[in-house]
Design a protein around this motif. Structure first.
Motif, PDB file in Angstrom:
ATOM      1  N   VAL A   1       0.723  -1.359   0.216  1.00  0.00           N
ATOM      2  CA  VAL A   1       0.169   0.180   0.026  1.00  0.00           C
ATOM      3  C   VAL A   1       0.908   1.229  -0.122  1.00  0.00           C
ATOM      4  O   VAL A   1       1.815   1.343   0.846  1.00  0.00           O
ATOM      5  CB  VAL A   1      -0.961  -0.039   1.232  1.00  0.00           C
ATOM      6  CG1 VAL A   1      -1.765   1.249   1.091  1.00  0.00           C
ATOM      7  CG2 VAL A   1      -1.721  -1.449   1.243  1.00  0.00           C
ATOM      8  N   GLY A   2       0.828   2.064  -1.218  1.00  0.00           N
ATOM      9  CA  GLY A   2       1.788   3.063  -1.280  1.00  0.00           C
ATOM     10  C   GLY A   2       3.027   3.157  -2.291  1.00  0.00           C
ATOM     11  O   GLY A   2       3.632   1.853  -1.948  1.00  0.00           O
TER      12      GLY A   2
ATOM     13  N   ILE B   1       9.445   3.439   0.190  1.00  0.00           N
ATOM     14  CA  ILE B   1       9.732   2.102   0.844  1.00  0.00           C
ATOM     15  C   ILE B   1       8.632   1.156   0.354  1.00  0.00           C
ATOM     16  O   ILE B   1       9.202  -0.064   0.199  1.00  0.00           O
ATOM     17  CB  ILE B   1       9.134   2.317   2.277  1.00  0.00           C
ATOM     18  CG1 ILE B   1       9.908   3.263   2.758  1.00  0.00           C
ATOM     19  CG2 ILE B   1       8.915   1.155   2.938  1.00  0.00           C
ATOM     20  CD1 ILE B   1      11.161   2.682   3.817  1.00  0.00           C
ATOM     21  N   GLY B   2       7.495   1.299  -0.350  1.00  0.00           N
ATOM     22  CA  GLY B   2       6.735   0.358  -0.792  1.00  0.00           C
ATOM     23  C   GLY B   2       7.515  -0.121  -2.144  1.00  0.00           C
ATOM     24  O   GLY B   2       7.572  -1.388  -2.419  1.00  0.00           O
ATOM     25  N   LEU B   3       8.273   0.559  -3.007  1.00  0.00           N
ATOM     26  CA  LEU B   3       8.879   0.165  -4.073  1.00  0.00           C
ATOM     27  C   LEU B   3      10.138  -0.707  -3.911  1.00  0.00           C
ATOM     28  O   LEU B   3      10.199  -1.804  -4.538  1.00  0.00           O
ATOM     29  CB  LEU B   3       9.005   1.216  -5.165  1.00  0.00           C
ATOM     30  CG  LEU B   3       7.816   1.984  -5.678  1.00  0.00           C
ATOM     31  CD1 LEU B   3       8.202   3.111  -6.437  1.00  0.00           C
ATOM     32  CD2 LEU B   3       6.960   0.823  -6.584  1.00  0.00           C
TER      33      LEU B   3
ATOM     34  N   GLU C   1       4.142 -12.827  -5.289  1.00  0.00           N
ATOM     35  CA  GLU C   1       3.504 -12.051  -6.388  1.00  0.00           C
ATOM     36  C   GLU C   1       3.165 -10.751  -5.706  1.00  0.00           C
ATOM     37  O   GLU C   1       2.362 -10.739  -4.755  1.00  0.00           O
ATOM     38  CB  GLU C   1       2.035 -12.748  -6.500  1.00  0.00           C
ATOM     39  CG  GLU C   1       2.197 -13.954  -7.428  1.00  0.00           C
ATOM     40  CD  GLU C   1       0.704 -14.642  -7.512  1.00  0.00           C
ATOM     41  OE1 GLU C   1      -0.284 -14.037  -7.779  1.00  0.00           O
ATOM     42  OE2 GLU C   1       0.810 -15.911  -7.621  1.00  0.00           O
ATOM     43  N   VAL C   2       3.625  -9.654  -6.160  1.00  0.00           N
ATOM     44  CA  VAL C   2       3.294  -8.330  -5.818  1.00  0.00           C
ATOM     45  C   VAL C   2       2.559  -7.404  -6.477  1.00  0.00           C
ATOM     46  O   VAL C   2       2.659  -7.143  -7.727  1.00  0.00           O
ATOM     47  CB  VAL C   2       5.012  -7.549  -5.716  1.00  0.00           C
ATOM     48  CG1 VAL C   2       4.577  -6.349  -4.913  1.00  0.00           C
ATOM     49  CG2 VAL C   2       5.745  -8.475  -5.036  1.00  0.00           C
ATOM     50  N   THR C   3       1.630  -6.986  -5.664  1.00  0.00           N
ATOM     51  CA  THR C   3       0.737  -5.842  -6.340  1.00  0.00           C
ATOM     52  C   THR C   3       0.854  -4.606  -5.574  1.00  0.00           C
ATOM     53  O   THR C   3       0.854  -4.668  -4.232  1.00  0.00           O
ATOM     54  CB  THR C   3      -0.902  -6.000  -6.192  1.00  0.00           C
ATOM     55  OG1 THR C   3      -0.932  -7.406  -6.971  1.00  0.00           O
ATOM     56  CG2 THR C   3      -1.786  -5.286  -6.952  1.00  0.00           C
ATOM     57  N   VAL C   4       1.017  -3.475  -6.164  1.00  0.00           N
ATOM     58  CA  VAL C   4       1.102  -2.096  -5.609  1.00  0.00           C
ATOM     59  C   VAL C   4      -0.106  -1.187  -5.512  1.00  0.00           C
ATOM     60  O   VAL C   4      -0.401  -1.179  -6.667  1.00  0.00           O
ATOM     61  CB  VAL C   4       2.419  -1.348  -5.993  1.00  0.00           C
ATOM     62  CG1 VAL C   4       2.517  -0.033  -5.469  1.00  0.00           C
ATOM     63  CG2 VAL C   4       3.733  -2.132  -5.748  1.00  0.00           C
ATOM     64  N   PHE C   5      -0.739  -0.918  -4.354  1.00  0.00           N
ATOM     65  CA  PHE C   5      -1.730  -0.006  -4.570  1.00  0.00           C
ATOM     66  C   PHE C   5      -1.455   1.495  -4.275  1.00  0.00           C
ATOM     67  O   PHE C   5      -0.718   1.764  -3.241  1.00  0.00           O
ATOM     68  CB  PHE C   5      -2.944  -0.440  -3.437  1.00  0.00           C
ATOM     69  CG  PHE C   5      -3.331  -1.835  -4.029  1.00  0.00           C
ATOM     70  CD1 PHE C   5      -2.706  -2.874  -3.341  1.00  0.00           C
ATOM     71  CD2 PHE C   5      -4.612  -2.050  -4.511  1.00  0.00           C
ATOM     72  CE1 PHE C   5      -3.361  -4.151  -3.716  1.00  0.00           C
ATOM     73  CE2 PHE C   5      -5.163  -3.126  -4.855  1.00  0.00           C
ATOM     74  CZ  PHE C   5      -4.225  -4.392  -4.415  1.00  0.00           C
ATOM     75  N   GLU C   6      -1.502   2.471  -5.193  1.00  0.00           N
ATOM     76  CA  GLU C   6      -1.308   3.650  -5.155  1.00  0.00           C
ATOM     77  C   GLU C   6      -2.625   4.739  -5.303  1.00  0.00           C
ATOM     78  O   GLU C   6      -3.273   4.576  -6.186  1.00  0.00           O
ATOM     79  CB  GLU C   6      -0.257   4.011  -6.128  1.00  0.00           C
ATOM     80  CG  GLU C   6       0.311   5.498  -6.289  1.00  0.00           C
ATOM     81  CD  GLU C   6       0.618   6.329  -4.973  1.00  0.00           C
ATOM     82  OE1 GLU C   6       1.545   5.689  -4.091  1.00  0.00           O
ATOM     83  OE2 GLU C   6       0.072   7.244  -4.654  1.00  0.00           O
ATOM     84  N   ALA C   7      -2.588   5.407  -4.494  1.00  0.00           N
ATOM     85  CA  ALA C   7      -3.835   6.391  -4.334  1.00  0.00           C
ATOM     86  C   ALA C   7      -3.748   7.433  -5.272  1.00  0.00           C
ATOM     87  O   ALA C   7      -4.651   7.963  -5.950  1.00  0.00           O
ATOM     88  CB  ALA C   7      -4.112   7.054  -2.798  1.00  0.00           C
TER      89      ALA C   7
END
Lengths: 106, 403
Positions: free
Chosen positions: B150-151, B155-157, B169-175
């Motif tokens: 989340v973000g 850090i998230g990346l 398996e990675v999914t990134v959620f970005e607002a």
């Protein structure tokens, strides 16, 4: 454990044992040897851990990566045996290594 | 009686202040108060080599244990400061003791911003700031698991890159609509998105997380009205400066403890502050708060000198770095909306830079695997050298000869 000799710009010598796998930079910083700043902690991001490898040892050093090469290009007072000490991984074969520190890291 | 300096905090700024005090021959005593269990350590590798298991914990520590007694510094770990009594010039600690100070340095840094949605307290929802955080997260980084980040910031990346390498398996959620939006140019955002996608990371942009769900631990998250399965979650949505102590003591704070050019509190000449917790004048005069190693180190040097009665103004150009896959991102300076962007080199080669020009001078450089651009760029910023955009864009001119 390999022993490394660090020589400050003013001639003061420090001989310390550095664990295999650590970097020459870490050996200095952890043993409180002045002259290596290593602001970025060894990420090859800041060029403040510049050392001169003793010419007798230069050929035994690991090859230089592109990033280190270019960072050094812009370091002050670069010499033929200049390296970034964060990129020199200590091996058993480095027992007795001698490095000198430059006048300034900035 | 000899002078006593109390340092609240035991991070990069705290240890630098002790280093500078020692180098300058400070003969008094130092007390360093840290609320974590560990002596001062480097945080940048936490989301990189340490999480990847390529760096042992011992190598994170900034100094050998013997450094602190040699610097006349008593380290109190696992203890927090509860209150500053400016009149009595004492700091009340969580163990009930009061430590008198002649000079006080506040280097309390930041803490993670917590996500305020239902299910946020479920096991399996992680943050990353400390050794303890990584030691909790690390055993869960197991191939085949689904990680929701989340973000889409640093850090998230960085965690996404490590986890992808380790077979999750990675999914990134970005607002927002792009990565690292607060920190880098749209060109960089697009490049990093593509680099991560090529490794297999998936992205959901403009997607705020609404809830975490699961029985006894996180099993899925709800975002943009849809459900996504997740075995574990890493939340990296920014940091909040630790200013409560300062505020309660009546020191001026505005998203950071306000300090002058000498890293002295504008409210009390005996109190200094350095690092992520300060609001200060940047190298170009604007008021800023920075979260980076450079600022922690350099402000701490200036604060230490000011404490010793040798004030020098802080004017260093900030610099940052991030490691993701084989990409080394190095940034110097601060960008601003409206800067003219000049790309040097071809992003497809994974070696290029983006210069931000303001009034004909470089204000910021973002360099990917491009050390000359970074180093020369940093110097151009510091010197305020006028330069033409066309020259910067011309890769036939080596950076060494760019001026």
């Amino acid at each position: 454990m390999p022993k490394i000799k660090y020589i400050e710009e003013n001639g003061k010598e420090h001989v310390v044992e550095v664990p295999v796998g650590w970097s020459v930079m870490e050996g200095a910083v952890k043993n409180l040897i002045p002259g290596i700043d290593a602001d970025c902690g060894g990420a090859c991001a800041c060029a403040t851990c510049h050392v001169y490898v003793d010419p007798a040892w230069n050929a035994k050093m690991p090859p230089m990566g592109d990033m280190e090469e270019t960072m050094l290009d812009f370091a002050q007072d670069r010499e033929a045996t200049s390296r970034l000490s964060c990129q020199l991984k200590v091996t058993e074969a480095m027992d007795g290594l001698v490095v000198r520190m430059p006048k300034s890291q900035h | 009686m000899s002078e006593q300096i109390v340092i609240i905090g035991a991070g990069q700024a705290a240890v630098q202040a002790v280093t500078t005090l020692k180098a300058e021959g400070f003969a008094g005593s130092i007390i360093m108060v840290g609320d974590e269990a560990y002596p001062p350590y480097q945080r940048p590798p936490l989301s990189k080599a340490y999480l990847l298991g390529k760096l042992e914990r011992e190598r994170l520590f900034l100094k050998a244990d013997s450094f602190y007694p040699e610097a006349h510094c008593q380290m109190l770990l696992g203890v927090s400061a509860r209150a500053i009594d400016r009149k009595a010039m004492t700091v009340l600690l969580s163990d009930g003791s009061r430590k008198p100070y002649d000079k006080l340095l506040i280097a309390t840094g930041t803490r993670v911003r917590q996500i305020q949605v239902p299910g946020a307290e479920l096991p399996g929802v992680h943050y990353l700031r400390s050794i303890a955080d990584v030691d909790r997260l690390s055993p869960e980084i197991v191939a085949g698991k689904k990680l929701a980040v989340v973000g889409g910031g640093y850090i998230g990346l960085e965690v996404a890159a490590v986890a992808q390498k380790r077979g999750l398996e990675v999914t990134v959620f970005e607002a927002l609509d792009r990565l690292m939006a607060r920190a880098v140019s749209p060109q960089l955002s697009a490049f990093y998105e593509q680099a991560h996608r090529a490794e297999g990371v998936q992205f959901c942009f403009k997607t705020g997380v609404e809830a975490f769900e699961g029985h006894g631990k996180v099993e899925r998250l709800r975002a943009g009205g849809k459900l996504y399965p997740a075995d574990l979650v890493l939340v990296g949505i920014g940091a909040i400066p630790n200013v409560e102590l300062a505020k309660e003591a009546g020191l001026t704070c505005q998203d950071g403890i306000v300090v002058d050019r000498f890293c002295t509190s504008v409210s009390d000449p005996a109190i200094f502050a350095a690092g992520d917790c300060t609001r200060h004048h940047g190298h170009n005069g604007e008021e800023i708060r920075l979260e980076c190693v450079q600022n922690a180190i350099d402000q701490a040097k200036h604060a230490a000198l000011a404490m010793l009665g040798k004030p020098t103004p802080y004017r260093e150009v900030p610099w940052f770095w991030s490691d993701q896959y084989d990409l080394k991102l190095q940034i110097a300076g601060l960008s601003r909306p409206g800067d003219q962007l000049v790309v040097r080199g071809d992003p497809a080669t994974r070696k290029f830079a983006v210069f931000h020009l303001r009034e004909g001078k470089v204000a910021c450089v973002e360099a990917v695997n491009a050390a000359p651009e970074y180093i020369v760029g940093r110097k151009l910023i510091a010197d305020g050298t006028p330069i033409a955009a066309a020259r910067l864009a011309d890769t036939a001119i080596p950076m060494k000869n760019i001026v």
